[in-house]
Design a protein around this motif. Structure first.
Motif, PDB file in Angstrom:
ATOM      1  N   ARG A   7     -93.148  28.610  22.137  1.00  0.00           N
ATOM      2  CA  ARG A   7     -94.092  27.772  22.860  1.00  0.00           C
ATOM      3  C   ARG A   7     -93.413  27.167  24.082  1.00  0.00           C
ATOM      4  O   ARG A   7     -92.290  26.694  24.022  1.00  0.00           O
ATOM      5  N   GLY A  24     -95.179  30.461  16.416  1.00  0.00           N
ATOM      6  CA  GLY A  24     -95.332  30.034  17.801  1.00  0.00           C
ATOM      7  C   GLY A  24     -94.419  28.889  18.188  1.00  0.00           C
ATOM      8  O   GLY A  24     -94.224  28.620  19.373  1.00  0.00           O
ATOM      9  N   ASP A  25     -93.831  28.194  17.223  1.00  0.00           N
ATOM     10  CA  ASP A  25     -92.958  27.065  17.531  1.00  0.00           C
ATOM     11  C   ASP A  25     -91.697  27.491  18.277  1.00  0.00           C
ATOM     12  O   ASP A  25     -91.134  26.717  19.040  1.00  0.00           O
TER      13      ASP A  25
END
Length: 62
Positions: free
Chosen positions: A54, A50-51
């Motif tokens: 995001r 998710g980094d």
């Protein structure tokens, strides 16, 4: 291995690709190196899936 040595090796690899294979090979080696770097960060646990996707936190900005 420190980051200066890693940078030296990466630069030499890109230089050889650019010299012997042309600009297209240089770009291919650079792109695959970036993909390998991201995969390595995932495998080390330094990066979560998710980094990369995001959105920015807009709380507190007006």
């Amino acid at each position: 291995m420190n980051m200066a040595a890693v940078g030296l090796i990466a630069g030499m690899g890109l230089a050889f690709a650019g010299y012997f294979g042309g600009f297209g090979a240089f770009l291919l080696v650079a792109a695959l190196g970036a993909v390998g770097f991201v995969v390595g960060r995932f495998l080390d646990g330094d990066l979560e899936p998710g980094d990369l996707f995001r959105t920015r936190d807009r709380e507190g900005r007006r």
